[in-house]
Design an enzyme around this catalytic site. Structure first.
Site: not given
Lengths: 567, 248
Positions: A10, A12, A14-15, A117, A230, A232, A242, A244-245, A276, A344, A368, A379, A384-385
């Site tokens: 992965g 993204g 995290a990877g 947020f 979740q 959204h 999306l 955004t919030e 959410r 989401h 994730e 969440r 999450s980021l």
């Protein structure tokens, strides 16, 4: 056969963070099914939470308060020790990303800007207009270029090799060359993202099939809390892209067909900035009770930004404006945005601890696809980021420790044997059968959105359950058009479909059994949270009969006693 | 909902079958208002021809996977509506200037090679991340348009130079370089710009502005090329000036 000390799956956030943390000392290979910059992290908009206390209204913010908000937002299902670690790390990793080049928006005192947020007691979401995922992913990819991380783009992992309680590597498909390659590694970390595409209405990228959760499940690794999905509150109708919030964080309103800011009826204090799960239920209720707007694309609620004015929209939400113009022909400066809730995020995932470890030695997961759990039953936006980068980093540290303190012997034969099995599976998919994979997927996604959504009942979940078993039967007769593994997207889709069926099976089973309402899991037939019976994690393991077997695990509680969740 | 039958002519090619030249296959698909080219492609692969190859991911114009030539114009398939061309025949071809791997999938290796060449990362002399490096909102806004780049290679496909000179760095990489040169936090030495101070670099641009036209995110790579040229000229004159002083 390929060999790496560490194998990251992965590309993204995290990877990449894990790879960047390890590549100086170890031979790291990062395998990603798309080029890392195409990963779904890129689509995150609103921001990343950290108690920097930069906002003039948040000078007394602390990581402890961030932890409290996270735990309360989770409806007390988060493991509090893990949430503490994440919130403590938050400032460190935000500063680190800034130093690596991330162009955050700024306050007048030249510090990183922070916006309010949902579910947060303080404005602590750091952002870069409304493209925060884009800037963070670019920054980490840039860092990986600087560090010279060895990246295998468009290599798709098909199986995980586990034996003797230890991970030996993976089997990958090199899409460009059509080769199936065994990869041997002392440590493997999955950072493969969520499974949003098992739902018909989802904000997720087309690549988010969740195969990175299904693969370890098939290899015997426990999967946790999958019934917590979740939704959204605000996705654009039609495409479910999306919104955004941050739209609400900047002051946007949610409005029904009577022109009411209906959140007043549900959460008068927090209004649009409730967490959410609560906002999604409120929107869904308005729509179900006939106070939504009707259209060919479905019933919707309005997200009204007009009162923010052109200047604020252009400065804080330019990406939202361009998505609205491109995809629905609406300029939010002049017209309200038609929105509906959509799948989401997956709170659940591979069962890990706060070091990204699993029960299998040498196998780790972060982001994730993992469930630590820091998000519990719901969440908070902006977490999450944070989760991806923090646990990517901590996973790297844990892997280093493992490599330094263990003599690791890998079983080449086992890996080669698994390769043969994968080849057999592919041969079967391309040589016999008559079912088109997309038809099964379409039915699966329809079922999940219809019966396993925001509000759930035993009857509907049972319908979904039966349908999934029926589709699993159908899957046995799937056939793809071409046997060539070279750039064969239909083949990959068919392989991933099996994992998607597994994931749905686990989600629905967990949801059926959990006879309470907590966070994103809302049972109409059991509308109360029941801590005495259900303050526990759901753990699904592959049973000997090939069916998921469910057990439960205690929630870690340190200093925040579960109480009623009021906003 | 109203729907019309459209013909999609899609370029087909398989790099593993060397003896077969690229050819077009036509597909008939019913198009409803709002249907994007990417949705059409997905439907063709699902329902008509499982062998069709194209890249896609976010389907919301942020990941940069699906740039291609749509009726002669480069754009992202995911943000282009099938009904927006005033014709019911739509031709889809892969991005130019890059080798085809299969159908609409091209080999992006040269594009990424150029990206890596310009050192696409923030360069700081001291790494001390205890606090953020101060930056004004105005300073951040200076790099805004370049930060928006999604690396989809639309500009690279539209540029007339790479076909004549494969070593030309190309518009996206210049935009990325300018993103860092203009960043108030970046401390790369001025002399490092020498790496793009030739015909493979910023002086190779023909200034035909096709990159600006092709960009789906309103980035103007030509601005970055002009900006880098100015920096280079400034650096050169400074160098001459200081050399003169040395001789004194």
């Amino acid at each position: 056969m390929l060999y790496h000390d560490v194998l990251i799956v992965g590309g993204g956030l995290a990877g990449l963070r894990a790879a960047v943390g390890l590549c100086d000392k170890y031979n790291v290979g990062l395998f990603s099914k798309v080029h890392p910059i195409r990963s779904h992290s890129i689509a995150a908009q609103g921001g990343i939470n950290a108690a920097l206390a930069n906002n003039p209204e948040a000078k007394d913010d602390t990581w402890e308060k961030h932890t409290f908000d996270t735990v309360k937002g989770s409806d007390y299902l988060a493991d509090q020790d893990a949430a503490e670690i994440m919130c403590k790390e938050a400032s460190i990793i935000v500063y680190e990303m800034e130093h690596w080049g991330c162009p955050f928006s700024r306050f007048p005192d030249n510090s990183i800007a922070q916006r309010p947020f949902g579910g947060a007691g303080y404005p602590r979401t750091c952002y870069s207009t409304d493209i925060t995922g884009h800037v963070l992913l670019n920054t980490l990819f840039e860092r990986s270029v600087y560090k010279g991380v060895n990246i295998y783009s468009e290599y798709i992992v098909l199986a995980l090799v586990v034996g003797d309680g230890k991970c030996h590597g993976v089997i990958v498909l090199d899409q460009l060359n059509g080769r199936i390659i065994p990869v041997l590694a002392k440590a493997t970390l999955f950072a493969t993202g969520g499974y949003g595409r098992v739902y018909y209405y989802s904000t997720n990228a087309l690549t988010n099939t969740g195969s990175g959760i299904g693969i370890p499940y098939r290899a015997g690794i426990p999967i946790k809390d999958m019934e917590f999905v979740q939704f959204h509150p605000t996705s654009l109708i039609g495409t479910n892209i999306l919104m955004t919030e941050g739209c609400r964080g900047e002051g946007g309103y949610l409005v029904n067909n009577k022109g009411e800011r209906f959140m007043e009826r549900y959460v008068p204090k927090a209004m649009e900035l409730a967490p959410r799960d609560i906002v999604s239920r409120s929107i869904q209720t308005e729509i179900e009770e006939g106070r939504g707007f009707e259209s060919e694309l479905g019933n919707y609620i309005q997200l009204d930004l007009r009162h923010l004015g052109e200047k604020k929209i252009m400065e804080k939400l330019p990406g939202i404006r361009s998505i609205c113009l491109d995809f629905i022909g609406i300029d939010p400066i002049l017209e309200p945005i038609p929105i509906m809730p959509a799948q989401h995020y997956s709170m659940g995932g591979i069962d890990t601890d706060e070091k990204a470890e699993t029960i299998v030695k040498g196998f780790y997961a972060a982001g994730e696809c993992a469930c630590v759990s820091v998000h519990g039953a719901n969440r908070l936006g902006g977490n999450s980021l944070l989760d991806t980068i923090v646990f990517g980093k901590l996973g790297a540290i844990a892997i280093e420790e493992y490599l330094q303190t263990n003599e690791i012997k890998l079983d080449e034969k086992l890996v080669m044997g698994r390769k043969t099995e994968v080849e057999e599976t592919i041969k079967k998919l391309t040589h016999s059968g008559h079912e088109k994979p997309f038809k099964i997927l379409e039915e699966l996604r329809g079922t999940m959105s219809q019966y396993v959504g925001i509000f759930r009942t035993k009857e509907e979940l049972q319908l979904a359950f039966n349908k999934i078993l029926e589709l699993k039967e159908k899957y046995k007769h799937v056939k793809v058009s071409s046997p060539k593994p070279h750039m064969n997207y239909e083949l990959i889709g068919a392989i991933e479909l099996e994992y998607m069926l597994d994931i749905c099976h686990i989600i629905v089973l967990g949801a059926l059994l959990r006879e309470e309402s907590r966070g994103a899991h809302w049972r109409r037939d059991f509308p109360e949270r029941k801590d005495a019976d259900w303050l526990k994690h759901t753990v699904a393991t592959l049973g000997k009969d090939g069916e998921p077997s469910i057990s439960y695990k205690d929630v870690v509680i340190t200093r925040y006693t579960p109480m009623e969740r009021k906003y | 909902m109203r729907s019309d039958s459209y013909t999609f002519k899609i370029l087909r090619y398989d790099s593993t079958e060397h003896d077969r030249e690229p050819y077009f296959t036509s597909y008939r698909v019913r198009v409803i208002p709002g249907l994007t080219i990417l949705m059409v492609l997905l439907r063709i692969r699902d329902e008509i021809d499982g062998t069709l190859a194209f890249r896609s991911s976010c389907r919301s114009a942020v990941c940069g996977s699906c740039a291609m030539v749509i009726n002669g114009k480069i754009d992202l398939a995911c943000r282009t509506q099938a009904a927006s061309f005033g014709t019911d025949t739509i031709i889809l071809e892969p991005l130019p200037n890059l080798q085809i791997i299969k159908d609409l999938v091209v080999d992006m290796t040269p594009f990424w090679k150029m990206y890596e060449k310009i050192k696409p990362y923030l360069i700081r002399r001291n790494q001390n991340p205890e606090k953020e490096i101060p930056q004004t909102e105005e300073e951040r806004k200076r790099i805004d348009q370049y930060v928006n780049c999604i690396l989809c290679a639309s500009c690279y496909g539209a540029c007339p130079v790479p076909s004549k000179d494969p070593d030309y760095i190309g518009p996206a990489a210049f935009a990325k370089l300018e993103r860092f040169v203009l960043d108030s936090r970046d401390e790369r030495p001025k002399r490092s710009l020498e790496a793009v101070n030739d015909d493979k670099g910023v002086w190779g641009c023909d200034m035909v502005l096709r990159c600006i036209d092709a960009c789906p995110k309103d980035v103007r790579p030509t601005d970055s090329i002009v900006g880098l040229r100015k920096q280079l000229l400034k650096y050169k004159s400074k160098k001459i000036f200081s050399m003169g002083k040395d001789e004194d």
